[in-house]
Design an enzyme around this catalytic site. Structure first.
Site, PDB file in Angstrom:
ATOM      1  CG  HIS A 125      -2.308  -0.328   1.473  1.00 20.52           C
ATOM      2  ND1 HIS A 125      -3.189  -0.853   0.182  1.00 20.52           N
ATOM      3  CD2 HIS A 125      -2.157  -2.698   1.859  1.00 20.52           C
ATOM      4  CE1 HIS A 125      -4.334  -1.788   0.184  1.00 20.52           C
ATOM      5  NE2 HIS A 125      -3.445  -2.515   1.391  1.00 20.52           N
ATOM      6  CG  ASP A 155      -2.505   4.252  -2.897  1.00 18.65           C
ATOM      7  OD1 ASP A 155      -1.606   3.739  -3.435  1.00 18.65           O
ATOM      8  OD2 ASP A 155      -2.853   4.749  -2.012  1.00 18.65           O
TER       9      ASP A 155
END
Length: 355
Positions: A125, A155
């Site tokens: 992540h 991200d």
């Protein structure tokens, strides 16, 4: 991007934001939804991150639905997907199959670790990607664990924005050459590029590879945040000497009390600044520095930012389906952007719209 057709494969993380941005810039996007929908995004998501697309449900384990997707590929300028390496290939929908159907299309892929390398198949992540690139290490106070930032760096900055840039660049290439290609956007690659300034600093020994030790990481008293009388905070970014002088004037601190870049004086300077900012509320400090170049700003909450007069004057936020959210960006003088509603189509209707 008006007139360009893109296929967006259902995903979380960088892909839906990339689709939102490209849709806001005018691209016509068919979003392929897996049966049962994407549980990570509710109706609120349809109003924000998933706005402006045509949604079509396809079961890609079905030969018929895979055939439908390949028919859409034949009419598309590009496709974006965020699965682990090999997933699309196992479905028979990888770059080889799609480019065979449509040699001019752009096949955009975004992953955390990239399409090759020893970590390519590992889960991760945002926090993992920025940890492995050195970015997270720098976001900390001395003697404390790194601060967990919002997933803006890995991200979205490292993933979404580099994917979007790659898609647009490859589309420009395809327009001139008639040949499409694969865009491999790895979040670790993107974050490494975002750190370029600090790589340059390191090469000249002007950056200490430790947190809270440098000009831009909170060590400098004139580039950090302070608590106000009411518990609110202000952000101070008075880096240049002329802005630093205005900061001292606003704080009623004599201009000759400190030498700005003498690090030995920084602890006393920080204590002085901290004590002074505690004497007024955040609003009082915002009013005091209004109209100056001292680079002092209130630290606004997300909701406060949506209603701040400076942003309202620019129409930075808008309402769509009852949800306040950012307006499309960037802005263009000749082709204004707009938010379009999402629609749900059957596979037959989607084919009819593009064929």
């Amino acid at each position: 991007m008006s007139g360009l057709r893109l296929i967006e494969m259902d995903a979380i993380g960088p892909v839906p934001l990339c689709g939102m941005i490209l849709s806001g810039l005018g691209a016509e996007i068919i979003r392929i939804v897996r049966p049962g929908g994407q549980s990570a995004w509710s109706d609120v998501g349809e109003a924000v991150l998933l706005r402006g697309r045509m949604n079509v449900t396809l079961d890609l384990k079905s030969e018929a639905d895979r055939g439908t997707l390949l028919q859409l590929v034949e009419q598309a300028d590009g496709l974006i997907e965020g699965g682990r390496p090999g997933v699309m290939e196992r479905l028979g929908l990888g770059p080889d199959e799609c480019l065979a159907r449509n040699p001019r299309m752009v096949y955009g892929r975004v992953t955390g670790w990239g399409q090759n390398g020893p970590l390519r198949l590992m889960a991760g992540h945002d926090i993992n990607y920025i940890a492995m690139t050195g970015a997270l290490h720098a976001i900390a106070q001395k003697g404390q664990a790194p601060t967990v930032p919002l997933n803006l760096v890995g991200d979205y900055a490292g993933g979404t924005m580099f994917l979007a840039l790659g898609i647009v660049s490859a589309l420009l290439s395809a327009k001139s050459t008639g040949k499409g290609q694969v865009v491999d956007a790895a979040m670790v690659d993107g974050v490494a590029n975002l750190l370029s300034l600090f790589h340059a600093y390191l090469s000249t020994d002007s950056w200490h590879d430790q947190p809270a030790s440098n000009l831009l990481d909170g060590a400098a008293p004139f580039y950090r945040c302070y608590t106000c009388k009411d518990g609110g905070h202000v952000a101070v970014g008075s880096l240049e000497p002329q802005f630093y002088t205005l900061l001292l004037a606003g704080l009623d601190i004599p201009a000759d009390r400190y030498s700005q870049n003498d690090k030995d004086q920084w602890p006393a300077m920080e204590a002085d600044f901290a004590a002074t900012f505690l004497t007024r509320t955040r609003q009082e400090w915002e009013d005091r520095f209004a109209g100056t170049d001292a680079c002092v700003s209130p630290v606004l909450s997300i909701r406060e930012a949506m209603s701040h007069p400076a942003h309202a004057a620019r129409n930075m936020f808008t309402d769509h389906r009852g949800v306040t959210q950012s307006a499309p960006a960037p802005r263009f003088s000749g082709t204004p952007t707009e938010i379009r509603p999402s629609v749900t189509l059957s596979s037959a209707d989607a084919l009819a719209a593009w064929l």
